[in-house]
Design a protein around this motif. Sequence first.
Motif, PDB file in Angstrom:
ATOM      1  N   VAL A  36      75.317  91.190  74.968  1.00  0.00           N
ATOM      2  CA  VAL A  36      73.913  91.178  75.385  1.00  0.00           C
ATOM      3  C   VAL A  36      73.084  90.339  74.418  1.00  0.00           C
ATOM      4  O   VAL A  36      72.246  89.537  74.824  1.00  0.00           O
ATOM      5  N   VAL A  37      73.327  90.502  73.125  1.00  0.00           N
ATOM      6  CA  VAL A  37      72.608  89.718  72.115  1.00  0.00           C
ATOM      7  C   VAL A  37      72.920  88.235  72.280  1.00  0.00           C
ATOM      8  O   VAL A  37      72.023  87.382  72.230  1.00  0.00           O
ATOM      9  N   ASP A  38      74.186  87.904  72.503  1.00  0.00           N
ATOM     10  CA  ASP A  38      74.596  86.512  72.703  1.00  0.00           C
ATOM     11  C   ASP A  38      73.916  85.917  73.936  1.00  0.00           C
ATOM     12  O   ASP A  38      73.383  84.807  73.893  1.00  0.00           O
ATOM     13  N   LEU A  63      69.679  82.686  76.642  1.00  0.00           N
ATOM     14  CA  LEU A  63      68.561  82.688  77.580  1.00  0.00           C
ATOM     15  C   LEU A  63      67.304  82.115  76.933  1.00  0.00           C
ATOM     16  O   LEU A  63      66.595  81.305  77.539  1.00  0.00           O
ATOM     17  N   ARG A  64      67.009  82.513  75.697  1.00  0.00           N
ATOM     18  CA  ARG A  64      65.843  81.969  74.982  1.00  0.00           C
ATOM     19  C   ARG A  64      65.965  80.466  74.799  1.00  0.00           C
ATOM     20  O   ARG A  64      65.006  79.717  74.990  1.00  0.00           O
ATOM     21  N   THR A  65      67.168  80.015  74.440  1.00  0.00           N
ATOM     22  CA  THR A  65      67.402  78.575  74.260  1.00  0.00           C
ATOM     23  C   THR A  65      67.189  77.826  75.570  1.00  0.00           C
ATOM     24  O   THR A  65      66.543  76.769  75.602  1.00  0.00           O
ATOM     25  N   GLN A  66      67.713  78.353  76.660  1.00  0.00           N
ATOM     26  CA  GLN A  66      67.583  77.692  77.957  1.00  0.00           C
ATOM     27  C   GLN A  66      66.135  77.684  78.421  1.00  0.00           C
ATOM     28  O   GLN A  66      65.661  76.704  78.986  1.00  0.00           O
TER      29      GLN A  66
END
Length: 92
Positions: free
Chosen positions: A29-31, A36-39
């Motif tokens: 989930v952390v990964d 998701l933040r990067t995208q």
Amino acid sequence: MRLVTLVLVALLALVHAELWFGSGGVSRVVDLSTKLRTQRAANDTARERNARMTAELNDLKEGLEMVEERARFELGMIKPNEIYVQLAAPQR
């Protein structure tokens, strides 16, 4: 009674192990949250770039129309096969 407690504690430990170390666990989930933040950041950058390009394209389109309009009114330029008619205001 003691056996039931031990079985329940063992099941709880198994569930926690799956939660922390399993394929859908906390580390996954952390990964995925990091990805998701990067995208989302990349998408925001692309949206901003697209908005700038759209604004620039609209400026170019309107700019050419403005140049043509100014050339027609101020310089009296006409296109090929076009008839130019100028109406003068009546004098009083």
